[in-house]
Every structure is written in C-alpha cells, then in structure tokens.
Design an enzyme around this catalytic site. Structure first.
Site, PDB file in Angstrom:
ATOM      1  N   SER A 116     -48.834   7.464 -23.453  1.00  0.00           N
ATOM      2  CA  SER A 116     -47.458   6.995 -23.348  1.00  0.00           C
ATOM      3  C   SER A 116     -47.035   6.181 -24.569  1.00  0.00           C
ATOM      4  O   SER A 116     -47.146   6.630 -25.703  1.00  0.00           O
ATOM      5  CB  SER A 116     -47.289   6.208 -22.044  1.00  0.00           C
ATOM      6  OG  SER A 116     -45.934   5.936 -21.778  1.00  0.00           O
ATOM      7  N   ASP A 213     -42.885  16.201 -17.508  1.00  0.00           N
ATOM      8  CA  ASP A 213     -42.550  14.933 -18.159  1.00  0.00           C
ATOM      9  C   ASP A 213     -41.070  14.901 -18.524  1.00  0.00           C
ATOM     10  O   ASP A 213     -40.616  15.660 -19.378  1.00  0.00           O
ATOM     11  CB  ASP A 213     -43.408  14.767 -19.417  1.00  0.00           C
ATOM     12  CG  ASP A 213     -43.345  13.366 -20.000  1.00  0.00           C
ATOM     13  OD1 ASP A 213     -42.417  12.617 -19.647  1.00  0.00           O
ATOM     14  OD2 ASP A 213     -44.225  13.028 -20.811  1.00  0.00           O
ATOM     15  N   HIS A 243     -44.678  12.213 -16.298  1.00  0.00           N
ATOM     16  CA  HIS A 243     -45.090  11.192 -17.259  1.00  0.00           C
ATOM     17  C   HIS A 243     -46.059  10.198 -16.616  1.00  0.00           C
ATOM     18  O   HIS A 243     -46.881   9.596 -17.315  1.00  0.00           O
ATOM     19  CB  HIS A 243     -43.862  10.447 -17.799  1.00  0.00           C
ATOM     20  CG  HIS A 243     -44.158   9.606 -18.998  1.00  0.00           C
ATOM     21  ND1 HIS A 243     -44.263  10.137 -20.268  1.00  0.00           N
ATOM     22  CD2 HIS A 243     -44.401   8.275 -19.134  1.00  0.00           C
ATOM     23  CE1 HIS A 243     -44.544   9.166 -21.128  1.00  0.00           C
ATOM     24  NE2 HIS A 243     -44.638   8.030 -20.462  1.00  0.00           N
TER      25      HIS A 243
END
EC number: 2.3.1.-
Length: 315
Positions: A116, A213, A243
């Site tokens: 991330s 995502d 995500h």
C-alpha cells in the site's frame, strides 16, 4: 524444524536522539534446514502496525527467512510520534534508518516487502539503496489519485491552508496539512514522480496487484513496471482481493502464500513463483498473533509508565 513456533520476536529499539526511537521486531528463521541468502524487511502499510504482519512473518520464518518488522515514526504502533504528524518523508526516514541499522549489524543482503502506502516509499528509495530484491503488494504508484479515491475528493487541488485538518484516512486523522505540504515539497504526489524514482531500479522486482483494488489502477502499475530498468521483473494479480489484503481469511492466506512464494523465488534470483512453500498451521498462527498482541500491550504499558514517571519527576 526447530520447535520455536510460539516464540516471540526479539524486540529492538533504535535510538535516533531527542528521546525518539524506532521499535523493531526480529523473527528468527524457524526452518534451520533451509538456508536463505537474504533477510526480509516488511514495511507495513498506512495505519498498520508490525504486529498486524505476524502471520506473514511466520510464513517467511517457516520458510527459512529472518524477518525484520518495524513501526514508522509518527505513526500507529510502538515507535515515537503521533500519526497526525506522519508524512511520506517521515516514512522514508524510518525505512532508511532501519536499513542503515541492519547494515551496521552486518546484515547486508536484504529483500524488502512493502504494501500500500509503504510501497510508494519503497519506490522512492529502492533504486538508491543496496537491496537484493523488492516485492510490493497493492502498492500505491499515484498518491494523489489514491487519496482522491480513498477520501472521495481531490484535496490536493486545494490551497494547503484551506484543507480540513481532520481528514480521516484508514480510520485515522491524516494530519492533512503536514501530509499534503510534504507531498508537494518533496514530489510524492504523481505517477511521474514515482516512475522518476524507480526507473533505474536494477534488481529483481515483483509487484502484486489486486483485481478488486479500487484505490490503485492496475494499468498505472503496469506502466510503472514497464519503465523499470531491471530485466527481472514481473506483475502478478491477487485474484479475489481488494486493496484490503486482510478483509477475510481466504484473501489473507492468499496474501501470505503469494508474498512467501515471491520471497523464496527472488532469494534464488527468479521471478517465476515457486510451486511449494511450508505453511504454518492455523493454530500456530493464532497463538503467535495473540502473543504478539500481548507483547505490544506490555510494551505500550511500559512506555506509559515511563512517561508518567517523567511527569511526576518534573513536578
């Protein structure tokens, strides 16, 4: 395999001066029969502590790796500072401090796993530091675009002094003025700025995207990877994931398996994922996760008690 399944990580403290420190946890290899060439550093995503990655550390340790985790400065977790003062440059400083600390201890062969927001930090520095390989998962490549999708508005188009100070990102106050000012002053915000930093990377590199995502565009990841100098690079998809790589146990296990397979492969200088790894059982993962949470709570209580003692001593 040595019977160390439920052992706690070794707790280290890096003193950076001014009563500030970075807390580091070291998990020793739990499969002594398998010799690995590299130590793995895990850089946690935004609002994630190192104990959130207990399971991944166990997977890697069960496959012969020494694993290093740390909590960034000005972040959630056990290191100094509050998350409302976090910036990408603070995250960069934290990662570089840990890498330097390892090299001072003659731990020079390092593979980095970053997810991330921390992946954007990894992209910033990976071409400039001596890594053996890089693995990213749902890595942010276009920070401005990701923030707009996560916050439902492009706050980076606003003048800094007009941006709300209480923006909530991943359940925490972003400290938006500090964060946004740093983004612009140090060129963290755009896809082009990320590519400019990572393009000279010449080590093995695997990027994992998630097909669900909503925060990171897969075509932007492909564009970034296509601009990387290394001839050993590959993109894989975490099928069924968003995500949030911990949204359920199926997704989480797939994440652990994929990161471990990538680490084993890249340790051999290969980008094709190995077929088999050693998986810890669910009971062991549960026990180590609970034990690490208890260790975190114990350290937090010790920190609070020390602060209270200082206050009383100053009265």
């Amino acid at each position: 395999m040595e019977n160390t399944q439920h052992s706690l990580p070794i707790d280290h403290v890096i003193d950076i001066g001014d009563n500030r420190y970075i807390r580091v946890w070291e998990t020793k290899p739990k499969n002594k029969e398998t010799k690995r060439n590299n130590t793995i550093v895990i850089a946690s995503g935004f609002a994630r502590r190192m104990d959130h990655f207990a399971g991944l550390a166990e997977y890697l340790a069960n496959n012969g790796f020494r694993v290093i985790r740390y909590d960034s400065l000005n972040h959630v977790g056990l290191s100094s500072g509050e998350i409302k003062q976090f910036s990408m440059s603070v995250g960069k400083h934290s990662l570089l401090t840990v890498i330097d600390w390892l090299k001072e201890r003659n731990i020079n062969n390092i593979g980095l796993i970053a997810s991330s927001l921390s992946a954007r930090i990894a992209y910033e520095v990976a071409a400039e530091i001596d890594l053996s390989f890089l693995i990213t998962a749902v890595g942010v490549v276009n920070l401005r675009s990701t923030l707009e999708k996560a916050l439902k508005y492009d706050y980076l188009q606003m003048e800094v002094n007009t941006i709300p100070e209480d923006l909530i990102f991943e359940g925490h106050n972003l400290g938006s003025k500090v964060f946004v000012t740093d983004c612009f002053e140090n060129n963290w915000d755009s896809l082009d700025s990320t590519i400019n930093k990572i393009c000279e990377l010449d080590i093995p590199f695997i990027a994992f995207t998630s097909d669900g995502d909503d925060w990171v565009c897969q075509h932007e990841v492909k564009h970034l990877v296509s601009n990387v100098k290394s001839d050993k690079k590959k993109i894989y998809s975490l099928v069924g994931s968003s995500h949030d790589l911990g949204e359920n146990l199926v997704v989480l296990r797939n994440f652990y398996q994929s990161m471990t397979k990538a680490a084993v492969s890249l340790d051999r200088q290969l980008v094709e994922l190995v077929d088999e790894i050693i998986e810890p059982n669910f009971e062991d993962l549960t026990v180590i996760t609970v034990n690490e949470r208890r260790l975190k709570n114990k350290i937090e209580n010790e920190i609070i008690n020390r602060l209270a003692d200082r206050v009383l001593a100053s009265v």
